[in-house]
Design a protein around this motif. Sequence first.
Motif, PDB file in Angstrom:
ATOM      1  N   LEU A 113       0.849  -1.189   0.000  1.00  0.00           N
ATOM      2  CA  LEU A 113       0.000   0.000   0.000  1.00  0.00           C
ATOM      3  C   LEU A 113       0.879   1.231   0.000  1.00  0.00           C
ATOM      4  CD1 LEU A 113       0.038   1.270   3.146  1.00  0.00           C
ATOM      5  CD2 LEU A 113      -1.422  -0.698   3.526  1.00  0.00           C
ATOM      6  N   HIS A 114       0.306   2.328  -0.437  1.00  0.00           N
ATOM      7  CA  HIS A 114       0.931   3.635  -0.307  1.00  0.00           C
ATOM      8  C   HIS A 114       0.235   4.290   0.878  1.00  0.00           C
ATOM      9  CE1 HIS A 114       2.073   3.896  -4.862  1.00  0.00           C
ATOM     10  NE2 HIS A 114       2.700   2.928  -4.215  1.00  0.00           N
ATOM     11  N   GLY A 115       0.911   4.320   2.007  1.00  0.00           N
ATOM     12  CA  GLY A 115       0.318   4.887   3.210  1.00  0.00           C
ATOM     13  C   GLY A 115       0.754   6.325   3.420  1.00  0.00           C
ATOM     14  N   GLN A 116      -0.189   7.160   3.815  1.00  0.00           N
ATOM     15  CA  GLN A 116       0.195   8.517   4.187  1.00  0.00           C
ATOM     16  C   GLN A 116       1.182   8.421   5.346  1.00  0.00           C
ATOM     17  OE1 GLN A 116      -3.241  10.989   4.880  1.00  0.00           O
ATOM     18  NE2 GLN A 116      -4.181  10.430   2.926  1.00  0.00           N
ATOM     19  N   THR A 117       2.222   9.243   5.330  1.00  0.00           N
ATOM     20  CA  THR A 117       3.254   9.122   6.357  1.00  0.00           C
ATOM     21  C   THR A 117       2.674   9.291   7.762  1.00  0.00           C
ATOM     22  OG1 THR A 117       3.870  11.439   6.010  1.00  0.00           O
ATOM     23  CG2 THR A 117       5.198   9.774   4.887  1.00  0.00           C
ATOM     24  N   GLN A 118       1.659  10.112   7.916  1.00  0.00           N
ATOM     25  CA  GLN A 118       1.053  10.271   9.236  1.00  0.00           C
ATOM     26  C   GLN A 118       0.339   9.011   9.696  1.00  0.00           C
ATOM     27  OE1 GLN A 118      -2.480  10.438   9.756  1.00  0.00           O
ATOM     28  NE2 GLN A 118      -3.083  10.450   7.617  1.00  0.00           N
ATOM     29  N   ALA A 119      -0.032   8.133   8.751  1.00  0.00           N
ATOM     30  CA  ALA A 119      -0.711   6.877   9.089  1.00  0.00           C
ATOM     31  C   ALA A 119       0.242   5.687   9.144  1.00  0.00           C
ATOM     32  CB  ALA A 119      -1.819   6.592   8.083  1.00  0.00           C
ATOM     33  N   ALA A 120       1.511   5.891   8.799  1.00  0.00           N
ATOM     34  CA  ALA A 120       2.468   4.783   8.757  1.00  0.00           C
ATOM     35  C   ALA A 120       2.561   4.035  10.093  1.00  0.00           C
ATOM     36  CB  ALA A 120       3.845   5.274   8.311  1.00  0.00           C
ATOM     37  N   PRO A 121       2.559   4.692  11.246  1.00  0.00           N
ATOM     38  CA  PRO A 121       2.612   3.934  12.507  1.00  0.00           C
ATOM     39  C   PRO A 121       1.420   2.988  12.686  1.00  0.00           C
ATOM     40  CG  PRO A 121       3.223   6.213  12.896  1.00  0.00           C
ATOM     41  CD  PRO A 121       2.695   6.134  11.487  1.00  0.00           C
ATOM     42  N   TYR A 128       2.913  -4.075   8.609  1.00  0.00           N
ATOM     43  CA  TYR A 128       3.498  -3.497   7.396  1.00  0.00           C
ATOM     44  C   TYR A 128       4.822  -2.838   7.752  1.00  0.00           C
ATOM     45  CZ  TYR A 128      -0.745  -4.369   4.802  1.00  0.00           C
ATOM     46  OH  TYR A 128      -1.784  -5.000   4.177  1.00  0.00           O
ATOM     47  N   ARG A 129       5.729  -2.848   6.771  1.00  0.00           N
ATOM     48  CA  ARG A 129       6.977  -2.142   6.991  1.00  0.00           C
ATOM     49  C   ARG A 129       7.228  -1.189   5.825  1.00  0.00           C
ATOM     50  NH1 ARG A 129      11.077  -5.397   4.526  1.00  0.00           N
ATOM     51  NH2 ARG A 129      10.043  -7.278   3.813  1.00  0.00           N
ATOM     52  N   ILE A 130       7.864  -0.101   6.153  1.00  0.00           N
ATOM     53  CA  ILE A 130       8.148   0.939   5.151  1.00  0.00           C
ATOM     54  C   ILE A 130       9.224   0.422   4.214  1.00  0.00           C
ATOM     55  CG2 ILE A 130       9.049   3.267   4.816  1.00  0.00           C
ATOM     56  CD1 ILE A 130       7.763   3.970   7.547  1.00  0.00           C
ATOM     57  N   GLY A 139      -0.554  15.368  -3.596  1.00  0.00           N
ATOM     58  CA  GLY A 139      -0.250  16.479  -2.708  1.00  0.00           C
ATOM     59  C   GLY A 139      -0.044  16.092  -1.254  1.00  0.00           C
ATOM     60  N   ILE A 140       0.019  14.787  -0.957  1.00  0.00           N
ATOM     61  CA  ILE A 140       0.179  14.302   0.411  1.00  0.00           C
ATOM     62  C   ILE A 140       1.394  13.377   0.456  1.00  0.00           C
ATOM     63  CG2 ILE A 140      -0.893  12.978   2.280  1.00  0.00           C
ATOM     64  CD1 ILE A 140      -3.630  13.761   1.034  1.00  0.00           C
ATOM     65  N   GLU A 141       2.207  13.512   1.497  1.00  0.00           N
ATOM     66  CA  GLU A 141       3.398  12.670   1.636  1.00  0.00           C
ATOM     67  C   GLU A 141       2.993  11.238   1.997  1.00  0.00           C
ATOM     68  OE1 GLU A 141       6.476  12.967   4.937  1.00  0.00           O
ATOM     69  OE2 GLU A 141       7.477  13.980   3.257  1.00  0.00           O
ATOM     70  N   HIS A 142       3.537  10.276   1.250  1.00  0.00           N
ATOM     71  CA  HIS A 142       3.258   8.849   1.424  1.00  0.00           C
ATOM     72  C   HIS A 142       4.560   8.059   1.518  1.00  0.00           C
ATOM     73  CE1 HIS A 142      -0.666   9.997  -0.207  1.00  0.00           C
ATOM     74  NE2 HIS A 142      -1.129   8.804   0.096  1.00  0.00           N
ATOM     75  N   VAL A 143       4.444   6.828   1.966  1.00  0.00           N
ATOM     76  CA  VAL A 143       5.529   5.846   1.887  1.00  0.00           C
ATOM     77  C   VAL A 143       4.929   4.554   1.345  1.00  0.00           C
ATOM     78  CG1 VAL A 143       7.082   6.762   3.642  1.00  0.00           C
ATOM     79  CG2 VAL A 143       5.211   5.250   4.337  1.00  0.00           C
ATOM     80  N   TRP A 144       5.753   3.808   0.638  1.00  0.00           N
ATOM     81  CA  TRP A 144       5.356   2.497   0.138  1.00  0.00           C
ATOM     82  C   TRP A 144       5.579   1.512   1.269  1.00  0.00           C
ATOM     83  CZ3 TRP A 144       8.796  -1.000  -3.275  1.00  0.00           C
ATOM     84  CH2 TRP A 144       8.083  -2.114  -3.695  1.00  0.00           C
ATOM     85  N   MET A 145       4.577   0.704   1.560  1.00  0.00           N
ATOM     86  CA  MET A 145       4.663  -0.253   2.666  1.00  0.00           C
ATOM     87  C   MET A 145       4.284  -1.636   2.161  1.00  0.00           C
ATOM     88  SD  MET A 145       3.087   2.075   5.756  1.00  0.00           S
ATOM     89  CE  MET A 145       4.007   1.215   7.036  1.00  0.00           C
ATOM     90  N   ILE A 146       4.920  -2.660   2.757  1.00  0.00           N
ATOM     91  CA  ILE A 146       4.636  -4.030   2.350  1.00  0.00           C
ATOM     92  C   ILE A 146       4.426  -4.911   3.578  1.00  0.00           C
ATOM     93  CG2 ILE A 146       5.892  -3.850   0.161  1.00  0.00           C
ATOM     94  CD1 ILE A 146       8.170  -5.428   1.502  1.00  0.00           C
ATOM     95  N   ARG A 147       3.734  -6.007   3.336  1.00  0.00           N
ATOM     96  CA  ARG A 147       3.519  -7.030   4.372  1.00  0.00           C
ATOM     97  C   ARG A 147       3.411  -8.373   3.680  1.00  0.00           C
ATOM     98  NH1 ARG A 147      -1.425  -9.174   7.207  1.00  0.00           N
ATOM     99  NH2 ARG A 147      -0.597 -10.062   9.101  1.00  0.00           N
ATOM    100  N   GLU A 148       4.022  -9.374   4.261  1.00  0.00           N
ATOM    101  CA  GLU A 148       3.919 -10.734   3.750  1.00  0.00           C
ATOM    102  C   GLU A 148       3.409 -11.631   4.869  1.00  0.00           C
ATOM    103  OE1 GLU A 148       7.622 -11.947   1.988  1.00  0.00           O
ATOM    104  OE2 GLU A 148       7.820 -10.047   0.939  1.00  0.00           O
ATOM    105  N   VAL A 149       2.535 -12.571   4.522  1.00  0.00           N
ATOM    106  CA  VAL A 149       2.010 -13.516   5.524  1.00  0.00           C
ATOM    107  C   VAL A 149       2.296 -14.937   5.088  1.00  0.00           C
ATOM    108  CG1 VAL A 149       0.245 -11.958   6.374  1.00  0.00           C
ATOM    109  CG2 VAL A 149      -0.303 -13.524   4.510  1.00  0.00           C
TER     110      VAL A 149
END
Length: 149
Positions: A113-121, A128-130, A139-149
């Motif tokens: 997912l592309h998570g807004q940085t304020q929602a990353a925690p 998920y990890r960044i 117009g909003i700062e995001h980070v790419w996050m991944i999770r594997e199960v």
Amino acid sequence: MNPTTGTELKHVTTIEQLELIKDIRTRVFVDEQGVPLEDEFDAHDHLDADCTHILVYYNGQPAGTGRWRLVDGTAKLERICLLPEFRQYGLGRILIGGLEQLALEQGLRHFQLHGQTQAAPFYEKLGYRIFSVPFMEDGIEHVWMIREV
């Protein structure tokens, strides 16, 4: 309060439900966060699109939405949002869990997912990890996050 009490997840299958999704996303992303309306909706916002939309209801009221679609062999979670008045009930965790469960049922075990940085925690608490430096999206700062199960 138990967040599952009064909570229901629904797979979107009707035009009426799709309109609820559009209303929620307009209120959160456009009105609250300032995303331009023309950037919020795309080719995946149709009943016959290549993605799965869900709604989360709280005490019978539509409270939030999200979707997932297959991207490069992974389930990409997108457009995840809750209306402000429902953010204190743990519905975000339920919404993400519902999206992941639908993808798991299709045999997918990798999520992004592309998570807004304020929602990353919040996403980190869900496993998920960044996986990128911050970048701008709508117009909003995001980070790419991944999770594997």
